[in-house]
Scaffold this active site. Structure first.
Site: not given
Length: 730
Positions: A107, A181, A512
């Site tokens: 990520d 994220h 996600s």
């Protein structure tokens, strides 16, 4: 390490034998584990040279991929990890901890100072771990501990691409997550328990990941431009060498043949080495056939809602109160009506003003007012910033027909309420007919027990699977709307540069967010059943998934509000309690996956590129790809009206277990299963059954038709969804 250096030298001398001017700088990566090859910076002329060489299977251009909690453990019913393990293992601290399992997250990196990565009470790192914590001026080796056991970065592909397009790399080349994220996905999968977590008071409670005792290893592969295939493959290669058990990847590109899909190629070898690979399905729904990451050896995860909401209200001047959602946490507008304006392009000649695009609003018209903005094109939170810049004091964000009634809550920079398209139309109508329209905005905090839930998210990508129509995708859905998890200290909750607010936890939506839920659940299953293969774990999660919501109705779809189908939810919503003892599993060996790849009309070189073996031969291949022992069925009636598959079930329950079949079939399709009863003498026994699907003449609907094949006894229901399509729709 020497083995790696040897490979590097071999790869460089191979490159130099064909391109004499090549240097170390041109060799970006040597892949040794999930792929046999290297990444290099080459001119088109040199790339052709390589392609023509008999020792080279294939040459691919680097592909760009993109990135696609407090309530979820409660919603999924997994507050006590200990109840997960079989009774005889519950006493063993090693197993109760589940701490032998390592989740690798590819990520945007990690924010190691977060409380979710506290390692108090965790046993030492498993001895088999070969990973490391990369030292950097922005990231200290001591940032890792017994919880966050590894952090690496991969950016040679990104750096090369950025240099080529002259992009200024204002990026911190360390494993640190400046974006948020990666920290969000890692803590969702395996964050430790943190009391009193919230986003500015919203969604407050104890934040925790799915597998609170599992270890996390972070692999930073995503940068401002996106995530490059060469970097992703290098990280997968290293993660498998390092010893991860689960790979969690909330990223993807479009869908294309498997030999051109870096994630699919890397995941094949990972699967062969016993690593479970979980990927997001993509956020391109509700468009049909919009899925990414559809290879059968990958768990493809769609998104659903939780039973939690963040209501916000707009009271219009005509007395009508409409409901939407918001995570705005600052000072409100009070209870005096404020003028409401809408810069629809019909009334004002500025294009994009109805969407509140940057620079599109006239400050004279917006100053001191609440502005209605249509959803679409630019980020939702940015629209509020545009209103604020133009002197507006609040925003109503209205969905269009495409986004329908799906509401995503955002941490807005000014008082703002997001509403569905029906309410949006009511407000647009009110603005047309009312000479001096007004509104009062108010915020309702956090509400639990929302019904119905879960609902399939409209943004969740859909089947049918265009790469291999005979494999039903997505596999399952998990929680992916308004998920609270850890956040980066370098980024505000909206992710906009102008957002200077700081928060340790943030609420986000997307596949996600659902992908790491499944990664964490796979880690729990792996801890309870260390000998299970990735396909056994996948089967357990799929065949025990549920398709009824908390009002006891079939799952609904936020896109249009009608009933959802397996093209949107796969086998259904994961149910971890049931998955821990599924009774039976559909296991798949590497040899079977190779027979599957051999049945895809690829060239021999393309087959070898996917399975990463030069010695592979397709002596064993399936008649068609649907023969794979998959836990679901996708029946494509083409020139024939009869499709027959044999499946094999392995008993992971008790000796002497007996199962009877139950079939649901749509009108116009007959389904016959032989035998109708399976008697398993021992644990580990494997039994086959054959199922024949017959379509009546003239059948065929544009949207497909659906049914199921389930094996049941008093304890278990092992359910496989079945999707039917007719050739004209695929």
């Amino acid at each position: 390490m020497n083995h790696d250096h040897q490979e590097q030298d071999d790869h460089l001398s191979h490159l130099q034998s064909l391109v004499s001017s090549a240097t170390h700088a041109d060799l970006l990566y040597s892949y040794t584990t999930v792929y046999n090859g290297y990444a290099a910076s080459l001119s088109p002329h040199h790339a052709q040279f390589l392609l023509d060489s008999p020792s080279v299977l294939a040459v691919y251009q680097d592909t760009l991929y993109h990135l696609h909690t407090t309530r979820t453990p409660h919603f999924l019913g997994i507050l006590q990890d200990e109840t997960y393990f079989p009774k005889d293992q519950q006493q063993s601290p090693k197993v109760v901890a589940g701490s032998d399992v390592i989740i690798g997250v590819l990520d945007t990196g990690v924010w190691p100072e977060l409380k979710s990565f506290d390692d108090s009470g965790m046993p030492p790192v498993p001895a088999r771990w070969r990973g490391e914590c990369e030292q950097h001026k922005h990231f200290d080796k001591v940032s890792c501990n017994n919880k966050l056991i590894g952090a690496r970065k991969f950016y040679n592909g990104f750096r090369m691409a950025a240099t080529k397009i002259g992009e200024f790399i204002n990026e911190n080349p360390s494993p640190r997550d400046d974006e948020g994220h990666g920290t969000h996905t890692s803590t969702t999968a395996a964050g430790g328990q943190v009391a009193n977590a919230s986003l500015f008071g919203y969604a407050s409670g104890t934040a925790r990941g799915m597998a609170v005792h599992a270890r996390v290893a972070s692999y930073k592969v995503c940068w401002k431009l996106g995530c490059f295939g060469s970097d992703i493959l290098a990280a997968m290669d290293k993660a498998v060498q390092d010893g991860v058990d689960v790979l969690s990847m909330s990223l993807g590109g479009g869908s294309g043949p498997y030999y051109r899909d870096t994630v699919a190629v890397g995941a094949f070898k990972a699967m062969e080495k016993g690593v479970f690979v979980s990927c997001s399905a993509g956020n391109s729904g509700p468009v049909k056939s919009s899925l990414a990451n559809v290879a059968p050896w990958i768990m493809t995860v769609g998104a659903g809602t939780l039973d939690r909401n963040f209501p916000a209200y707009a009271l219009l001047g005509n007395g009508k109160k409409v409901t939407g959602v918001s995570l705005y946490s600052g000072k409100g507008l009070g209870d005096k009506p404020v003028e409401l304006v809408y810069h629809s392009s019909k009334r004002y000649n500025s294009s994009g003003s109805n969407l509140c695009l940057p620079g599109s609003l006239n400050p004279e018209l917006a100053r001191g007012k609440v502005v209605l903005c249509d959803r679409g094109v630019n980020p939702r939170v940015e629209k509020g910033f545009v209103v604020k810049e133009a002197g507006g004091v609040g925003m109503i964000l209205a969905n269009n027909a495409a986004s329908g009634e799906e509401l995503v809550a955002d941490s807005h920079l000014l008082p703002a309420v997001a509403v569905g398209s029906k309410v949006g139309d009511e407000i647009r109508e009110y603005l047309k007919t009312e000479p001096k329209p007004t509104t009062i905005l108010s915020f309702g905090g956090t509400v639990l027990g929302v019904k119905p839930s879960p609902v399939v998210a409209a943004f969740s990508s859909r089947g049918p699977n265009t790469v291999t129509p005979e494999i039903l995708k997505p596999d399952v859905i998990g929680p992916g709307v308004n998920i609270l998890a850890g956040w980066s200290g370098a980024s505000g909750p909206s992710g906009l540069k102008v957002d200077t607010r700081k928060t340790q936890y943030n609420i986000m939506s997307g596949t996600s967010m659902s992908c790491p839920h499944i990664s964490g659940l796979a880690a729990l299953l792996k801890a309870a059943h260390p000998k299970w293969s990735p396909s056994a774990i996948k089967s357990a999660l799929m065949t025990t998934a549920y398709t009824m919501d908390n009002t006891n109705s079939s799952l609904r779809d936020a896109a249009g509000g009608h009933l959802s189908t397996p093209f949107a939810h796969g086998a259904g919503h994961v149910d971890p309690h049931k998955a821990i003892s599924p009774g039976l599993v559909y296991d798949i060996s590497t040899t079977e996956y190779i027979a599957f790849v051999c049945s895809l009309d690829y060239t021999m070189k393309q087959v070898q590129a996917i399975v990463n073996r030069a010695d592979v031969n397709c002596t064993r291949k399936f008649r068609d790809p649907g023969q794979l022992n998959y836990p679901s069925f996708s029946i494509v009636f083409g020139k024939t009206r009869v499709v027959r598959y044999t499946r094999r079930l392995t008993n992971v329950g008790s000796a002497g277990d007996v199962y009877d079949v139950a079939v649901e079939a749509p009108e116009g399709v007959e389904v016959d299963v032989k035998p109708k009863r399976l008697v398993f003498k021992k644990v580990g026994d494997r039994l086959r059954y054959t199922v024949t699907f017959v379509s009546k003449k003239g059948m065929g609907t544009d949207d497909g038709a659906f049914g199921s094949v389930s094996w049941k006894n008093a304890e278990n229901q092992v359910r496989s969804p079945v999707a039917f399509s007719w050739e004209q729709n695929v």
